[in-house]
Design an enzyme around this catalytic site. Sequence first.
Site, mmCIF file in Angstrom:
data_model
loop_
_atom_site.group_PDB
_atom_site.id
_atom_site.type_symbol
_atom_site.label_atom_id
_atom_site.label_comp_id
_atom_site.label_asym_id
_atom_site.label_seq_id
_atom_site.Cartn_x
_atom_site.Cartn_y
_atom_site.Cartn_z
ATOM 1 N N CYS A 236 -56.407 -69.376 49.090
ATOM 2 C CA CYS A 236 -55.041 -69.816 49.426
ATOM 3 C C CYS A 236 -54.605 -71.112 48.750
ATOM 4 O O CYS A 236 -53.577 -71.132 48.064
ATOM 5 C CB CYS A 236 -54.911 -69.980 50.932
ATOM 6 S SG CYS A 236 -54.956 -68.417 51.786
ATOM 7 N N GLY B 260 -65.002 -84.145 48.443
ATOM 8 C CA GLY B 260 -65.936 -83.227 47.792
ATOM 9 C C GLY B 260 -65.494 -82.922 46.379
ATOM 10 O O GLY B 260 -64.921 -83.773 45.699
ATOM 11 N N LYS C 143 -53.927 -71.232 44.884
ATOM 12 C CA LYS C 143 -52.828 -70.311 44.585
ATOM 13 C C LYS C 143 -51.506 -70.842 45.148
ATOM 14 O O LYS C 143 -50.492 -70.885 44.447
ATOM 15 C CB LYS C 143 -53.201 -68.974 45.226
ATOM 16 C CG LYS C 143 -52.175 -67.928 45.273
ATOM 17 C CD LYS C 143 -52.754 -66.688 45.959
ATOM 18 C CE LYS C 143 -52.228 -66.512 47.362
ATOM 19 N NZ LYS C 143 -50.786 -66.403 47.494
ATOM 20 N N LYS D 248 -62.359 -48.826 50.884
ATOM 21 C CA LYS D 248 -62.173 -49.800 51.961
ATOM 22 C C LYS D 248 -61.833 -49.103 53.274
ATOM 23 O O LYS D 248 -62.406 -49.394 54.317
ATOM 24 C CB LYS D 248 -61.003 -50.713 51.576
ATOM 25 C CG LYS D 248 -61.331 -52.180 51.588
ATOM 26 C CD LYS D 248 -60.029 -52.894 51.387
ATOM 27 C CE LYS D 248 -60.176 -54.247 50.815
ATOM 28 N NZ LYS D 248 -58.883 -54.877 50.611
ATOM 29 N N LYS E 43 -66.633 -71.667 50.696
ATOM 30 C CA LYS E 43 -66.869 -72.542 51.855
ATOM 31 C C LYS E 43 -67.867 -71.852 52.773
ATOM 32 O O LYS E 43 -68.234 -70.694 52.510
ATOM 33 C CB LYS E 43 -65.555 -72.849 52.553
ATOM 34 C CG LYS E 43 -64.930 -71.678 53.281
ATOM 35 C CD LYS E 43 -63.764 -72.168 54.116
ATOM 36 C CE LYS E 43 -63.356 -71.136 55.119
ATOM 37 N NZ LYS E 43 -62.277 -71.581 55.986
ATOM 38 N N GLY F 39 -60.865 -75.098 47.198
ATOM 39 C CA GLY F 39 -60.937 -73.793 46.539
ATOM 40 C C GLY F 39 -60.438 -72.727 47.501
ATOM 41 O O GLY F 39 -59.646 -73.009 48.391
ATOM 42 N N PHE G 147 -51.677 -68.310 59.439
ATOM 43 C CA PHE G 147 -52.306 -69.608 59.162
ATOM 44 C C PHE G 147 -53.821 -69.564 59.369
ATOM 45 O O PHE G 147 -54.456 -70.612 59.483
ATOM 46 C CB PHE G 147 -51.690 -70.684 60.068
ATOM 47 C CG PHE G 147 -50.206 -70.881 59.836
ATOM 48 C CD1 PHE G 147 -49.754 -71.691 58.790
ATOM 49 C CD2 PHE G 147 -49.273 -70.257 60.633
ATOM 50 C CE1 PHE G 147 -48.385 -71.868 58.563
ATOM 51 C CE2 PHE G 147 -47.905 -70.428 60.411
ATOM 52 C CZ PHE G 147 -47.461 -71.244 59.373
#
Length: 429
Positions: A258, A251, A261, A35, A318, A255, A150
Site C-alpha cells: 500500500c 528503519g 503505491k 484461488k 513486515k 514497503g 484501512f
Amino acid sequence: MTISIIGTGFVGVVSAAVYASFGHTVYGVDIDENKVASLKNSVVPFYEPDLEQLLKTQQATGHLFFTTDYSQAIPQSDIIIIAVGTPSTQEGQVNLDYVFSACKSLAPHLKPDAIVVLKSTVPPGIAKDVESSIASLTQTPFSIASVPEFLKEGTAVHDTLHPDRVVIGTNSDKVFQTLAELHKPLQAPILRLSVESAQMAKYSSNAYLATRITFINEISDICEKNGADVEEVISAIGLDKRIGTHYWYPGLGYGGSCFPKDVKEIAAYSRSVNLHNNLFNTIDRINEERIPKIMNNLETTVGGFEGKTVAVLGLAFKPNTDDMREAPSLKVIPYLLEKGATVIGYDPKATETAKKVLPVHDRLQYALTIDEAIKQAHLIIALIEWQEITSYPFAQKKNEINTYFFDTRNQFDEQELKTRGFVYQGVGR
Ligand code: UDX
C-alpha cells in the site's frame, strides 16, 4: 443481505469472511480459478493470521461462497463490493484495469437498485468513471459508494473486526443507511462523507503514515551524524500528546502493498491536477533512495561484501505475512549479490514466496532455521522484526569471527551483543 465481493486478495477474503460472520450471505468472486478452488476448500492462498479459521467457521455455516461465475453471485446481491488490486504503473499512476474489468463483468447481472461499493483504493473522481462505465452496459438502476479499507496485513482480521472508524462515501441517504446498517456490528464510529472525500481520506491516511515514517528515518540519519540516539529522541518527543510514540519505528523505509503505491499515486494524481511540486514526490524519492544509500554506507563500514557470507533474516515486507511486495529484502539481497556476497535468507513464513522472486542460485540459499542461516555468517542483517527473530538468543551464541550485526529495526540489546563479540550497528544511534 446478500453481498458479492469482487477480488479475493487480503481485503476481499477478510471482508467476505467478516460480513458473513454478521449473518449475511456472501459471495467472493474472482477470475483466478486456482484461488477460488483453494478458497472453496477453506485454504487461504497466502499467510494471514486467524483468517483460515474464520473462513472455515463461516463456510461451515453455509452462507459464504467463492465463485468465478459473476452470473451466480451478482444477480442476487444487494451490495457488490469491488476489492480488486489497483497496482501502480511504471510512472506511478494508478492502473485501474482490474476495476474497469470488474465493472464490465458485473454490469449485465445487476439486480435493480444494487449498491456498487468501491473498496479498492482509487483516486478521487474515479467513482464517476466507474459509474458511467457500468451505466453504459446496463439499464438497471444502481448506486455507487466508496467504503475504503484501512486494514493492515498481518492483523487484517483484527483490524476489520475492530476498525478505528468506518468511512462511507455517498451522496444518497438511502445508500448511507444500508451501508451503515451493514457495518453496525463493528461498533466503530461511522462517518458519512462525499465519495471524493472518502477516497481522499484513504490516500491521505496512508500518505500521512508514510510521511511520518520518512520523517523519523530522516531524523535517525541526522542522529547518526552527531551521536544522538533516535530511540531516546522518540521517547522524549513522543510524550508530546500531539505527536505520540506509536507507529514510529525507524528503519530501512516503508514497503508493502500500500504505502509505496499510494504515495506514488497521490504524487502522480497531484501532478495531474497541476500540483507539480508536491510533498509526496519527495517522500517517495527519499523512500526509494533509502536502501541503496544505507547499503552503500554498510558496504564501506564492513570493508566490502565480496566473498562474505551474509545472513538476511526476515524476507517478507513486515512480520506476520508472507507478502513480499516492496519488501526490503528485494533490494538488500540483489545489492549484496551484485557486490559479490553469498546470501543465506531466512523467514518464518515467506521463504516460498521469496524463492519465486529471488530464486536460489550458487550464491543465494535459503535456510530452514535461524541457526542454519547465521552459522557461517560474517554479517547478519536483521531486516524484519518477526518475533521469532527478535526473541532469538543471538547474545548467547558463541561468536568467534566478530560477526557484524546490522539491526535495521533497533530490536536488539547492543551491549549484550557486543559482549559476545558481535560488532553492532542499529539505525539512528
Ligand atoms: C498499511 C496501512 O497501515 C493500512 O491502514 C492500509 O490499509 C494498508 O497499508 P500495511 O501495508 O499492511 O498497512 O502495513 P503497515 O504495518 O502499516 O506497514 C507498512 C510499512 O511501513 C511496512 O514496510 C512497515 O515496516 C513500515 N513501517 C511501519 C515503518 O517503517 N515504521 C513504522 O513505524 C511502521
